[in-house]
Scaffold this motif. Sequence first.
Motif, short mmCIF file in Angstrom:
data_model
loop_
_atom_site.label_atom_id
_atom_site.label_comp_id
_atom_site.label_asym_id
_atom_site.label_seq_id
_atom_site.Cartn_x
_atom_site.Cartn_y
_atom_site.Cartn_z
N HIS A 144 0.92 -1.27 0.02
CA HIS A 144 -0.11 -0.04 -0.05
C HIS A 144 0.89 1.13 -0.15
N ILE A 145 2.05 1.32 0.89
CA ILE A 145 2.85 2.61 0.89
C ILE A 145 4.36 1.87 1.02
N SER A 146 5.36 2.20 0.29
CA SER A 146 6.50 1.63 0.22
C SER A 146 7.29 2.14 1.31
N ASN A 147 8.03 1.06 2.19
CA ASN A 147 8.72 1.43 3.45
C ASN A 147 10.01 2.01 3.11
N SER A 148 10.53 2.10 2.03
CA SER A 148 11.70 2.99 1.73
C SER A 148 11.64 4.29 0.68
N LEU A 149 10.46 4.22 0.07
CA LEU A 149 10.45 5.46 -0.62
C LEU A 149 9.11 6.26 -0.22
N GLY A 150 8.31 5.56 0.45
CA GLY A 150 7.04 6.62 1.07
C GLY A 150 5.96 6.71 0.07
N THR A 151 6.31 6.17 -1.07
CA THR A 151 5.31 6.13 -2.06
C THR A 151 3.95 5.43 -1.75
N VAL A 152 2.63 6.24 -2.09
CA VAL A 152 1.29 5.54 -1.57
C VAL A 152 0.79 5.10 -3.09
N GLU B 168 -6.46 14.03 10.81
CA GLU B 168 -5.72 15.29 11.39
C GLU B 168 -4.16 14.42 11.80
N VAL B 169 -3.94 13.27 11.94
CA VAL B 169 -2.81 12.36 11.81
C VAL B 169 -2.08 12.56 10.76
N LEU B 170 -2.96 12.20 9.49
CA LEU B 170 -2.36 12.39 8.07
C LEU B 170 -1.83 14.04 7.88
N LYS B 171 -2.90 14.45 8.21
CA LYS B 171 -2.39 16.10 8.00
C LYS B 171 -1.16 16.44 8.59
N HIS B 172 -1.03 16.11 10.00
CA HIS B 172 0.13 16.33 10.79
C HIS B 172 1.44 15.86 10.09
N GLY C 137 -0.05 -3.72 3.99
CA GLY C 137 -0.66 -2.62 4.81
C GLY C 137 0.53 -2.25 5.98
N ALA C 138 1.56 -3.06 5.97
CA ALA C 138 2.79 -2.65 7.15
C ALA C 138 2.92 -1.05 7.38
N GLN C 139 2.98 -0.50 6.18
CA GLN C 139 3.33 1.01 6.37
C GLN C 139 2.19 1.97 6.11
N SER C 140 0.79 1.42 6.02
CA SER C 140 -0.18 2.29 5.73
C SER C 140 -1.16 2.33 6.88
N ILE C 141 -1.42 1.54 7.68
CA ILE C 141 -2.55 1.49 8.74
C ILE C 141 -2.36 2.52 9.63
N GLN C 142 -1.21 2.80 10.17
CA GLN C 142 -0.81 3.65 11.20
C GLN C 142 -0.88 5.17 10.64
N ILE D 184 -3.03 6.10 7.72
CA ILE D 184 -4.26 6.36 7.05
C ILE D 184 -5.48 5.54 7.50
N GLN D 185 -6.76 6.08 7.24
CA GLN D 185 -7.74 5.21 7.67
C GLN D 185 -7.85 4.37 6.60
N VAL D 186 -8.08 2.73 6.90
CA VAL D 186 -8.08 1.90 5.76
C VAL D 186 -9.52 1.14 6.11
#
Length: 404
Positions: free
Chosen positions: A169-177, A297-301, A198-203, A205-207
Amino acid sequence: MDIQSIRSQFPILAEKIHGKPLVYFDNGATTQKPLSVIQRISDYYSKENANIHRGVHTLSQEATTAYENARNTIQKHIGAKENYEVLFTKGTTDGINLVAFSFGELLNAGDEIIISAMEHHSNIVPWQMLCERKGCKLRVIPMNEKGELELDQFDKLLSDKTKLVAVTHISNSLGTVNDVKYIIEKAHAIGAKVLIDGAQSIQHIQVNVQELDCDFYVFSGHKLFGPTGIGVLYGKEEILNQMPPYQGGGDMIKEVTFEKTTYNVLPHKFEAGTPNIAGGIGLGAAFEFLNSLDMKEVLKHEQELLDYATAELTKIEGIKFYGEAKEKTSVISFLIDGLHPYDVGTLLDKMGIAVRTGHHCTQPIMDQFCIPGTIRASFALYNTKEEIDVFIAALNRIIPMLKD
């Protein structure tokens, strides 16, 4: 968000490393734990400790209730239709291996599995092992120089031979969504199933797994403020029922004789033996912590942290970023001209700053860029712009030291 209030819930953030206040920018590897999670694990061991699902005594029943309540909390958070579609695992790696083995038993020689060029080793190696075992073929979605998947090439890879698509979902080394919604829709159109890492996404964004319509979704507890050694595999009921068990043992059986064994219903069919009870309960507490927050708000921050850090790092002469996708989250991978990432990371540690250096278990990405690894700063909801200022100041001290 009241960041200082949130930070106060994480006791380790008050620690000092080499006499310096801890600046923890290694959240992509593991996140820190709030007091609510730490206390919940302690309470289980000090007040409820017993094995689950099997005992009629009070402690066993209380522990079972707590463990299954955690499953229910996770089900609601990710939008699963049924609680038994939430399987407890050891983590993301374990969940992917479960699917690779059990779903893999339904595949035949010549079937194809598609992954992407930006996958973690945990979403590469299990599929290679499956292909060797079953005679399947592994296909790879290419990635451009910005760290974005070439989805037009993905479209060309799809065929009636494609049985599974497994992408991060999100790259752990690049941050790409990644546009996983597009990937899922395209795969389903030709009858293939889809696993999302989803190891790098669920914390961040809302999944909602039903909105995504993915067939499998995997993640780890320790990357979302929970314990290590616990994770979740979500799977659609219909598909899980078709899959054979991954492991044999207690609790995953209905009846056992020396002639034949019949298997239990979901989720127990895939949860053999005594589970990580404290881990499951602790993971439930981590989701309760997440539920207390506004994920928008988490994503925004975190996006503000990403933008601020990127702008400040850009001012450093000789810096090169890896992962410049249009859609990305709070991960920055970079190198500084002439400096080895290990040397930079070691000196940052002496200043109390924790970053990750190396290939981040994504060696094919590093090979594509012809580099040995990067320096990775990954942010979480408790990080601040002030910490980024400390990080930048430290880099500006380190660079002349290493270039002399």
